[in-house]
Design a protein around this motif. Sequence first.
Motif, PDB file in Angstrom:
ATOM      1  N   SER A  83      14.936   4.289   2.716  1.00  0.00           N
ATOM      2  CA  SER A  83      14.379   3.062   3.295  1.00  0.00           C
ATOM      3  C   SER A  83      13.845   3.292   4.695  1.00  0.00           C
ATOM      4  N   ALA A  84      14.316   4.346   5.351  1.00  0.00           N
ATOM      5  CA  ALA A  84      13.825   4.638   6.706  1.00  0.00           C
ATOM      6  C   ALA A  84      12.418   5.213   6.680  1.00  0.00           C
ATOM      7  N   GLU A  85      12.022   5.829   5.577  1.00  0.00           N
ATOM      8  CA  GLU A  85      10.715   6.475   5.523  1.00  0.00           C
ATOM      9  C   GLU A  85       9.555   5.488   5.664  1.00  0.00           C
ATOM     10  N   PRO A  86       9.530   4.352   4.926  1.00  0.00           N
ATOM     11  CA  PRO A  86       8.410   3.418   5.154  1.00  0.00           C
ATOM     12  C   PRO A  86       8.418   2.823   6.548  1.00  0.00           C
ATOM     13  N   VAL A  87       9.602   2.695   7.159  1.00  0.00           N
ATOM     14  CA  VAL A  87       9.668   2.205   8.539  1.00  0.00           C
ATOM     15  C   VAL A  87       8.965   3.189   9.464  1.00  0.00           C
ATOM     16  N   LEU A  88       9.310   4.477   9.335  1.00  0.00           N
ATOM     17  CA  LEU A  88       8.695   5.508  10.168  1.00  0.00           C
ATOM     18  C   LEU A  88       7.194   5.608   9.907  1.00  0.00           C
ATOM     19  N   MET A  89       6.810   5.587   8.634  1.00  0.00           N
ATOM     20  CA  MET A  89       5.397   5.720   8.293  1.00  0.00           C
ATOM     21  C   MET A  89       4.582   4.551   8.838  1.00  0.00           C
ATOM     22  N   THR A  90       5.118   3.356   8.746  1.00  0.00           N
ATOM     23  CA  THR A  90       4.401   2.170   9.219  1.00  0.00           C
ATOM     24  C   THR A  90       4.252   2.194  10.733  1.00  0.00           C
ATOM     25  N   ILE A  91       5.331   2.508  11.439  1.00  0.00           N
ATOM     26  CA  ILE A  91       5.268   2.568  12.906  1.00  0.00           C
ATOM     27  C   ILE A  91       4.378   3.725  13.349  1.00  0.00           C
ATOM     28  N   LEU A  92       4.475   4.838  12.646  1.00  0.00           N
ATOM     29  CA  LEU A  92       3.682   6.016  12.992  1.00  0.00           C
ATOM     30  C   LEU A  92       2.193   5.755  12.813  1.00  0.00           C
TER      31      LEU A  92
END
Length: 314
Positions: free
Chosen positions: A244-253
């Motif tokens: 679940s952390a991956e879409p958070v990182l991808m979106t912020i990135l």
Amino acid sequence: MKRVINIAALALIVLLLAALPWIAPYFYIFIATEILILGLFAASFNLIFGYTGMLSFGHAAFFGAGAYATAMLLQSQQWPLLGCLLAAIVAGALLALLIGFFSVRLDEVYFAMLTLAFGMMVFAVVHQWRSVTNGSDGIAGFTVGQFGLGLPLTLGNPSVYYHMVLVVVVLAAALLYLICRSSFGLVLRAIRQNPERVAFCGLNVRSYRLAAFTIAGAFAGLAGGLMAPFLRIASPELVHWSMSAEPVLMTILGGSGYFLGPFFGAGMFVLLETWITSVTQAWMLVLGIILALMVMFFRRGLLGTLLDWWMERK
């Protein structure tokens, strides 16, 4: 004129992606397939984060639900992939509706913690319900037959599967874009900025949040349905809270304020991970440092910073 230029640029990008199997080795086809799937996953998350202002730490539950629904149907029923993807959408949407019914009642950090708790519960069920999910071993050994609709596609061929994923992701992204640009999407943006004022206008904020959460779950389920045949397995790792952390990182990135931001973030994330793992075993440390620096110095995300730089040059 600006709109025509944007459409032409997007069409050129899609054409270049479509031509990738003829100009690049198989390794890059696999990388591009993963980027497309994770980009759709991140874009579904951005509907509730960037547009509605809800930070979810349990989005992988819907991604995993779609993956397991597809893997189960392929293994036991040998459905065409199109039918499996539709089932993945329904599985993601229903699970999101159930979790969202309880979660959207809360705001900010309480909402985030509750989605994290539900995500961990889903992972526990998937990991321990061996009679259905095969536990930690996951569901593997299935074959991908026909796509459906009478199309003679050999989905076992990486190039064919890549083109199928490209078409599905482009269509899904177009539908998601129309949702974001609709009156429904405008209400979601208003809720992100000032939910109290939206409530004073007579709109049910909770219902809109639940609808956005459910739609996001449906698109995440579709992404999971594409990922299971790609990996040839549906495993508990796809449901884990760390996923679940991956879409958070991808979106912020990439930039949560831009529709294509999550896709750019997914591309950067996968490419960095692939490159770093090829040169060092301490890839998590190096990747973490690079991502931290990019978030610190690219405040509006990669896409937003590039667009700002382009506008300044003009």
